[in-house]
Design a protein around this motif. Structure first.
Motif, PDB file in Angstrom:
ATOM      1  N   HIS A  91       0.899  -1.173   0.000  1.00 38.07           N
ATOM      2  CA  HIS A  91       0.000   0.000   0.000  1.00 38.07           C
ATOM      3  C   HIS A  91       0.928   1.211   0.000  1.00 38.07           C
ATOM      4  O   HIS A  91       1.188   1.807   1.033  1.00 38.07           O
ATOM      5  CB  HIS A  91      -0.911  -0.030   1.224  1.00 38.07           C
ATOM      6  N   ILE A  92       1.442   1.523  -1.173  1.00 34.65           N
ATOM      7  CA  ILE A  92       2.563   2.466  -1.277  1.00 34.65           C
ATOM      8  C   ILE A  92       2.186   3.866  -0.812  1.00 34.65           C
ATOM      9  O   ILE A  92       3.054   4.641  -0.404  1.00 34.65           O
ATOM     10  CB  ILE A  92       3.132   2.472  -2.729  1.00 34.65           C
ATOM     11  N   THR A  93       0.898   4.215  -0.831  1.00 33.90           N
ATOM     12  CA  THR A  93       0.510   5.573  -0.448  1.00 33.90           C
ATOM     13  C   THR A  93       0.170   5.707   1.042  1.00 33.90           C
ATOM     14  O   THR A  93      -0.059   6.811   1.509  1.00 33.90           O
ATOM     15  CB  THR A  93      -0.707   6.044  -1.270  1.00 33.90           C
ATOM     16  N   TRP A  94       0.117   4.594   1.751  1.00 35.67           N
ATOM     17  CA  TRP A  94      -0.249   4.683   3.161  1.00 35.67           C
ATOM     18  C   TRP A  94       0.872   5.337   3.972  1.00 35.67           C
ATOM     19  O   TRP A  94       2.037   4.939   3.872  1.00 35.67           O
ATOM     20  CB  TRP A  94      -0.502   3.293   3.754  1.00 35.67           C
ATOM     21  N   SER A  95       0.477   6.307   4.787  1.00 36.16           N
ATOM     22  CA  SER A  95       1.481   6.969   5.618  1.00 36.16           C
ATOM     23  C   SER A  95       0.831   7.461   6.907  1.00 36.16           C
ATOM     24  O   SER A  95      -0.390   7.428   7.043  1.00 36.16           O
ATOM     25  CB  SER A  95       2.089   8.149   4.851  1.00 36.16           C
ATOM     26  N   PHE A  96       1.657   7.901   7.829  1.00 36.98           N
ATOM     27  CA  PHE A  96       1.152   8.541   9.044  1.00 36.98           C
ATOM     28  C   PHE A  96       0.964  10.026   8.751  1.00 36.98           C
ATOM     29  O   PHE A  96       1.802  10.654   8.109  1.00 36.98           O
ATOM     30  CB  PHE A  96       2.137   8.355  10.207  1.00 36.98           C
ATOM     31  N   GLY A  97      -0.141  10.583   9.224  1.00 39.31           N
ATOM     32  CA  GLY A  97      -0.453  11.975   8.946  1.00 39.31           C
ATOM     33  C   GLY A  97       0.251  12.933   9.897  1.00 39.31           C
ATOM     34  O   GLY A  97       1.052  12.516  10.743  1.00 39.31           O
ATOM     35  N   PRO A  98      -0.030  14.238   9.797  1.00 39.65           N
ATOM     36  CA  PRO A  98       0.636  15.243  10.627  1.00 39.65           C
ATOM     37  C   PRO A  98       0.412  15.007  12.132  1.00 39.65           C
ATOM     38  O   PRO A  98       1.257  15.376  12.943  1.00 39.65           O
ATOM     39  CB  PRO A  98      -0.026  16.562  10.202  1.00 39.65           C
ATOM     40  N   ASP A  99      -0.703  14.368  12.498  1.00 36.85           N
ATOM     41  CA  ASP A  99      -0.956  14.085  13.917  1.00 36.85           C
ATOM     42  C   ASP A  99      -0.280  12.789  14.362  1.00 36.85           C
ATOM     43  O   ASP A  99      -0.447  12.349  15.502  1.00 36.85           O
ATOM     44  CB  ASP A  99      -2.470  13.997  14.183  1.00 36.85           C
ATOM     45  N   GLY A 100       0.484  12.171  13.463  1.00 38.70           N
ATOM     46  CA  GLY A 100       1.179  10.932  13.805  1.00 38.70           C
ATOM     47  C   GLY A 100       0.332   9.694  13.615  1.00 38.70           C
ATOM     48  O   GLY A 100       0.830   8.577  13.684  1.00 38.70           O
ATOM     49  N   LYS A 101      -0.968   9.881  13.391  1.00 37.66           N
ATOM     50  CA  LYS A 101      -1.875   8.728  13.263  1.00 37.66           C
ATOM     51  C   LYS A 101      -1.894   8.210  11.828  1.00 37.66           C
ATOM     52  O   LYS A 101      -1.618   8.948  10.875  1.00 37.66           O
ATOM     53  CB  LYS A 101      -3.300   9.157  13.629  1.00 37.66           C
ATOM     54  N   ASN A 102      -2.267   6.942  11.705  1.00 41.01           N
ATOM     55  CA  ASN A 102      -2.402   6.344  10.381  1.00 41.01           C
ATOM     56  C   ASN A 102      -3.384   7.150   9.541  1.00 41.01           C
ATOM     57  O   ASN A 102      -4.537   7.311   9.914  1.00 41.01           O
ATOM     58  CB  ASN A 102      -2.900   4.903  10.523  1.00 41.01           C
ATOM     59  N   ALA A 103      -2.908   7.637   8.421  1.00 39.46           N
ATOM     60  CA  ALA A 103      -3.779   8.419   7.540  1.00 39.46           C
ATOM     61  C   ALA A 103      -4.320   7.569   6.402  1.00 39.46           C
ATOM     62  O   ALA A 103      -5.110   8.039   5.591  1.00 39.46           O
ATOM     63  CB  ALA A 103      -3.005   9.611   6.980  1.00 39.46           C
TER      64      ALA A 103
END
Ligand SMILES: [Zn+2]
Length: 415
Positions: A91-103
């Motif tokens: 899932h190449i686009t999955w990242s953690f967002g600015p709040d640190g949570k899974n986006a």
């Protein structure tokens, strides 16, 4: 990463010390000048081992394997050289967002776009020169930017969106066929289908008729179909003629034998995914999907998956590919699943390498382009410090990465 002078900037990072190096690439030198790699041990991607020879590259392709040509541009003797790995499920686009949570996959901010590009970069640096992204519309522009040489990263194949089984609401066979055609028109390389509930429970979410319509229409459109399936759904996806089953936990030996007979690929995960969730629990915890109860069950589930792979590996002719299900927190660590497969599931190390080389390429329908080191194939070549056949943790020590004849990593090796 290519300067106007045509020199690729390589970052040498080893033992924590990073320095830019100038690497020659087939492109920087021009089409007529060949690039020669010297190697003392080459795993050819199909189970063969070559000793003390040279790989000759012209442009993006391997043109010869021959001990004589010189001069040598890259001396990889003392390392293990093999084809760039293929991860069949990321899932190449999955990242953690600015709040640190899974986006998750949905981010459309510039931060999310940079994070996806970064995921691609670290995946390439880890030795994965091709990945299959199983569903995110934003992976399509990333795929195209990399393919056009505007960003460094692995070759990406992507599903774009996905077909989520919701019982009768999934649609009639005709509606499902129309959806598949729409995916094709939107630029998908494959179809991703969710045909069952999760790892531990939940029944089939699509009927045999619906799945058959989806996978058959995929075939007509020239798209392979990857089906998220557990338990009963594994047999149904196999009977529907789908290309590959993702995960597969709960399949019986009979189901696995049927897959072997039909030539259906299976893509189980050996530990990286669930370990990532556990490692980043606070970032993922978000009911109803990521619950305390779910996290509590994960340790046991890691073992269940490893036992499943152990069982699957004993089924003659079953085609087990290498797919990590890399999510936020896993990118760049894709090779960890090799260590689980070999160390925890008893898979033969050579079979583990083949699963991410020639067999992985065959599952993509790209065996004539990638997955092996042979004349006529793309020059996707990596080198490891150490021999993964003797010590599987060598997969963590990728010191050289070439994709399509361009060198992206050439770390100075300390004796
Ligand atoms: Zn997945």
């Amino acid at each position: 990463m290519q300067s106007s002078a045509g020199i690729v900037l390589c970052i040498s990072c080893i033992f924590g010390v990073c320095a830019p190096l100038q690497c020659k690439s087939a492109q920087s030198i021009g089409q007529s000048k060949r690039v020669v790699i010297a190697a003392s041990e080459i795993l050819d991607g199909k189970g063969g081992v070559l000793h003390d020879t040279r790989i000759v590259i012209d442009g993006s392709q391997i043109v010869a394997i021959d001990p004589k040509p010189g001069p040598v541009d890259y001396d990889l003797r003392g390392l293990t050289v093999l084809p760039g790995w293929i991860d069949a499920h990321v899932h190449i686009t999955w990242s953690f967002g600015p709040d640190g949570k899974n986006a998750g996959e949905g981010g459309t901010t510039s931060g999310a776009a940079y994070a996806a590009a970064s995921n691609a970069w670290v995946t390439l640096m880890a030795g994965f020169t091709t990945v299959q992204d199983v569903g995110s519309p934003t992976a399509i522009p990333l795929r195209d930017a990399i393919a056009q040489g505007r960003l460094p990263g692995p070759r990406i194949l992507t599903a774009g969106g996905s077909l989520s089984g919701r019982g009768e609401q999934t649609g009639t066979p005709e509606e499902i066929r129309a959806f598949i055609r729409k995916q094709k028109a939107g630029g998908a390389d494959l179809i991703k289908i969710y045909a069952s509930g999760g790892m531990t429970r939940g029944s089939m979410t699509m009927s045999q008729e619906q799945l058959t319509a989806a996978c058959d229409e995929g075939k007509r459109q020239g798209l392979r179909s990857l089906v998220h399936a557990f338990r009963d759904a594994v047999r149904v996806a196999t009977l529907a003629g789908c290309t590959e089953v993702e995960h597969g936990l709960g399949a019986s030996d009979g189901d696995l034998k049927l897959m072997a007979e039909r030539g259906t690929y299976i893509d189980p995960q050996a530990g990286l995914l669930l370990e990532t969730y556990l490692q980043y629990k606070n970032r993922y915890l978000a009911p109803p999907y990521y619950t305390e109860e779910g996290f509590a069950a994960m340790r046991g589930l890691i073992q269940a998956h490893q036992e499943f792979i152990r069982r699957a590996a004993r089924i003659p002719r079953l085609k087990i590919v290498y797919g990590t299900d890399a999510v936020a927190g896993s990118h760049g660590r894709n090779a960890e699943d090799f260590i689980h497969r070999v160390g925890d599931s008893g898979v033969n190390p050579m079979d583990a390498m083949i699963s991410a080389n020639s067999l992985g390429a065959e599952a993509l329908g790209m065996e004539d382009q990638i997955g092996s080191i042979a004349p006529g194939l793309q020059a996707d070549i990596i080198a490891l410090m150490g021999d993964p056949l003797k010590d599987i943790t060598a997969v963590r020590r990728v010191v050289f990465v070439m994709k399509g004849g361009i060198v992206y990593k050439y770390a100075a090796v300390q004796p």
